[in-house]
Design a protein around this motif. Structure first.
Motif, short mmCIF file in Angstrom:
data_model
loop_
_atom_site.label_atom_id
_atom_site.label_comp_id
_atom_site.label_asym_id
_atom_site.label_seq_id
_atom_site.Cartn_x
_atom_site.Cartn_y
_atom_site.Cartn_z
N ALA A 408 25.24 13.40 21.13
CA ALA A 408 24.35 12.39 20.56
C ALA A 408 22.91 12.67 20.94
O ALA A 408 21.99 12.54 20.11
CB ALA A 408 24.77 11.00 21.03
N ASN A 409 22.68 13.07 22.18
CA ASN A 409 21.33 13.38 22.64
C ASN A 409 20.76 14.58 21.88
O ASN A 409 19.61 14.57 21.44
CB ASN A 409 21.35 13.66 24.15
N ALA A 410 21.58 15.63 21.74
CA ALA A 410 21.12 16.82 21.02
C ALA A 410 20.90 16.53 19.54
O ALA A 410 20.00 17.09 18.91
CB ALA A 410 22.14 17.95 21.20
N MET A 411 21.72 15.64 18.97
CA MET A 411 21.55 15.28 17.56
C MET A 411 20.19 14.65 17.31
O MET A 411 19.47 15.02 16.37
CB MET A 411 22.65 14.32 17.13
N THR A 412 19.80 13.68 18.14
CA THR A 412 18.50 13.03 17.95
C THR A 412 17.35 13.99 18.21
O THR A 412 16.31 13.90 17.54
CB THR A 412 18.40 11.81 18.88
N SER A 413 17.52 14.91 19.15
CA SER A 413 16.48 15.92 19.38
C SER A 413 16.32 16.81 18.16
O SER A 413 15.20 17.17 17.78
CB SER A 413 16.81 16.77 20.62
N ASN A 414 17.43 17.18 17.53
CA ASN A 414 17.37 17.98 16.31
C ASN A 414 16.66 17.24 15.19
O ASN A 414 15.91 17.84 14.42
CB ASN A 414 18.79 18.35 15.87
N VAL A 415 16.91 15.93 15.08
CA VAL A 415 16.27 15.13 14.03
C VAL A 415 14.76 15.16 14.18
O VAL A 415 14.02 15.40 13.22
CB VAL A 415 16.80 13.68 14.07
N GLU A 428 5.56 21.79 19.00
CA GLU A 428 6.43 20.64 19.26
C GLU A 428 7.85 20.90 18.78
O GLU A 428 8.83 20.56 19.46
CB GLU A 428 5.87 19.39 18.59
N ALA A 429 7.96 21.51 17.60
CA ALA A 429 9.29 21.80 17.05
C ALA A 429 10.05 22.78 17.94
O ALA A 429 11.25 22.60 18.20
CB ALA A 429 9.16 22.35 15.63
N SER A 430 9.36 23.82 18.41
CA SER A 430 10.04 24.81 19.25
C SER A 430 10.53 24.20 20.56
O SER A 430 11.62 24.51 21.04
CB SER A 430 9.09 25.99 19.53
N ILE A 431 9.72 23.30 21.15
CA ILE A 431 10.13 22.66 22.40
C ILE A 431 11.37 21.79 22.19
O ILE A 431 12.31 21.81 22.99
CB ILE A 431 8.97 21.81 22.97
N LEU A 432 11.38 21.03 21.09
CA LEU A 432 12.50 20.14 20.82
C LEU A 432 13.76 20.92 20.45
O LEU A 432 14.87 20.57 20.88
CB LEU A 432 12.13 19.16 19.70
N TYR A 433 13.61 21.97 19.64
CA TYR A 433 14.77 22.80 19.29
C TYR A 433 15.35 23.46 20.54
O TYR A 433 16.58 23.50 20.73
CB TYR A 433 14.38 23.87 18.28
N GLU A 434 14.47 23.96 21.40
CA GLU A 434 14.95 24.60 22.63
C GLU A 434 15.65 23.59 23.53
O GLU A 434 16.69 23.87 24.12
CB GLU A 434 13.77 25.23 23.37
N ASN A 435 15.09 22.39 23.61
CA ASN A 435 15.69 21.34 24.41
C ASN A 435 17.07 20.96 23.88
O ASN A 435 18.02 20.78 24.64
CB ASN A 435 14.77 20.12 24.43
N GLN A 447 18.90 27.27 18.03
CA GLN A 447 18.66 28.53 18.72
C GLN A 447 17.87 29.50 17.85
O GLN A 447 16.90 30.11 18.30
CB GLN A 447 20.00 29.15 19.13
N PHE A 448 18.24 29.62 16.59
CA PHE A 448 17.55 30.53 15.69
C PHE A 448 16.12 30.05 15.42
O PHE A 448 15.18 30.85 15.43
CB PHE A 448 18.33 30.64 14.37
N ALA A 449 15.96 28.74 15.17
CA ALA A 449 14.63 28.21 14.90
C ALA A 449 13.72 28.36 16.11
O ALA A 449 12.51 28.62 15.95
CB ALA A 449 14.73 26.75 14.48
N THR A 450 14.27 28.20 17.32
CA THR A 450 13.46 28.38 18.52
C THR A 450 12.88 29.78 18.59
O THR A 450 11.67 29.97 18.81
CB THR A 450 14.32 28.11 19.79
#
Length: 501
Positions: A408-415, A428-435, A447-450
């Motif tokens: 659930a946490n990773a899902m909201t980070s992806n959103v 900002e996108a790279s930090i959130l995708y990596e997180n 992983q790919f987007a990061t």
């Protein structure tokens, strides 16, 4: 109500369109295009090789005449993930139309259930992170207040003083107030593309509404099959106890195999499939079960037509959720939905089977219309099925190490990362995708987007480290292509060939 939903042709057509389109899109991406965000394209490049054309001899000295021969090489490039703006807006519109419809039907609930439904709606809006629109300050509560006002005021009014108002008029008014509230949020928000922020975060609302339908329909598969068996065996005096027992054991056993596969603990060479394929038969068989339930009981939350309407809307939203999770590449959200779906099916199906044997085994093989007493009386005995199912869900959640919380946490980070990615805020996108990927590794898009964003941000060393780490843990075609292409650009041809091989 002046008319009922049972006589509303328009409602039936709309509900069928919602279910059929959602089902077709979901099946297409489950079968043919499971990673639609991928953007792998064919490319070509030229290289030259010297070829001896002739020899020239001047006295005792001779030397070759060489010409360059051009060679055309074909390759594949993994480009940045596709941006699906249109699909995001379409899904958001469907979710909010579904929410408006559910709120309209909620006005017809009995008092206690209306209060429970209102509290659930308040909680859902609270956890949907609309305060990120930053109206009136950083993460201020004004967006939440605006949405609660726009949705709850007409809801409360119609429940208290507007019971005689036609459902269509209720729907129109709630639609106007809700979408006026959304328009106000877009107008007042100072952030970039607030309409896109709203669209992406509508996934939380759609997810929770679909999950509510899944939990409500927990034993729909087994109870629907039982009702069909009872109807087929009427007046035949066949032993349907054995039939339903075999079916129940096979179905629950299949669910356990799917659970082990989701956990990565499947060592037996047994075929598996995505649990999401079960949504369609669950919806069809569950409709049969709900039809019997509402026809037998007087202790319902509302009228029979209202309950059936809620069921159809929930079915459609569940199928559209699968489409959205696929098109957005939100793998943590998909895995979360799979886990909770399997947990609920195991728990409620198991206790429904126990409920059948404990209460109806003596009359099950009589050949009479036993399905007519399946939910009658609608008493504490049947509520044990729900309570037992919830206990099993908690047990399975503990068994899987509480992975649903991480998902659930990773899902909201992806959103949120998708929002920043689509408005071109790469850092900002790279930090959130990596997180998101660090929290839940089964997240190929993150992983790919990061890595792709790190290359764009001129951090190639860090990007290559991410790609090499993914190759060690979970190799992905797009990561291999991206890494080999980058090495090729840096004239590390042998390393590029190594990864391609």
């Amino acid at each position: 109500m002046k008319t009922t939903l049972n006589t509303s042709t328009l409602f039936k057509i709309t509900a069928l369109l919602l279910i059929i389109t959602g089902g077709l899109f979901a099946l297409y991406h489950l079968i043919f295009d499971p990673q639609p965000y991928l953007n792998i394209q064919e490319a070509f490049f030229l290289d030259t090789i010297p070829i001896a054309f002739d020899w020239v001899q001047i006295g005792p000295i001779s030397f070759p005449i060489q010409v360059d021969n051009y060679l055309v090489f074909q390759e594949f490039k993994a480009l940045a993930p596709d941006i699906n703006l249109t699909e995001a807006y379409i899904y958001a519109i469907i979710v909010w139309l579904g929410a408006v419809s559910i709120l309209t039907l909620l006005t017809e609930f009995k008092k206690t259930y209306f209060i429970v439904g209102g509290i659930a709606w308040i909680a859902l809006l609270t956890f949907s992170d609309f305060n990120g629109l930053n109206i009136g300050g950083q993460s201020a509560n004004y967006p939440l207040i605006i949405l609660l006002t726009a949705t709850l005021i007409p809801l409360i009014y119609f429940h208290l003083w507007g019971q005689g108002v036609h459902l269509a008029i209720k729907w129109i008014i709630i639609f106007l107030t809700t979408f006026s509230g959304l328009a106000s949020l877009i107008k007042l928000s100072p952030i970039s593309s607030p309409e896109l922020y709203l669209a992406e975060h509508s996934l939380t609302i759609g997810f929770c509404l679909a999950l509510s339908w899944v939990f409500w329909n927990g034993h729909g598969m087994l109870s629907g099959i039982y009702i069909l068996l009872a109807r087929a065996n009427r007046n035949l005096n066949l032993n349907i106890t054995v039939q339903i027992s075999i079916i129940a054991l096979l179905y629950i056993g299949t669910l356990f195999i799917l659970l082990l596969n989701l956990q990565g603990e499947m060592s037996l060479p047994l075929p598996t499939f995505s649990p999401l394929f079960l949504l369609i038969p669950l919806g069809i068989l569950g409709w049969i079960s709900v039809g019997e339930k509402v026809s037998q009981s007087d202790e319902l939350v509302s009228s029979r037509s209202i309950i059936k309407a809620l069921y159809l809307i929930g079915f459609g939203l569940s199928l559209w959720l699968v489409y959205k999770l696929k098109i957005a590449g939100n793998q943590p959200g998909e895995e979360l939905f799979k886990h909770l779906f399997v947990y609920s099916q195991i728990g409620f199906s198991l206790f429904f089977y126990i409920y059948l044997l404990a209460n109806f085994m003596s009359v099950m093989n009589s050949g009479k219309a036993i399905e007519k007493v399946l939910y009658k009386p609608y008493s504490l005995v049947y509520y044990h099925v729900k309570i037992g199912g919830l206990i099993v869900i908690l047990v399975l959640t503990t068994y899987t190490g509480g992975i649903v919380g991480v998902q659930a946490n990773a899902m909201t980070s992806n959103v949120l990362a998708d929002y920043y990615y689509q408005i071109d805020k790469k850092l900002e996108a790279s930090i959130l995708y990596e997180n998101a990927w660090m929290r839940y590794r089964k997240n190929p898009k993150a992983q790919f987007a990061t890595a792709q964003l790190l290359f764009d941000l001129k951090q190639p060393t860090l990007a290559k480290e991410h790609l090499e780490e993914s190759l060690a843990n979970s190799p992905q075609l797009e990561n291999i292509l991206l890494l080999s292409d980058r090495l090729h650009q840096e004239n590390s041809a042998f390393d590029a060939i190594y990864y391609l091989e």
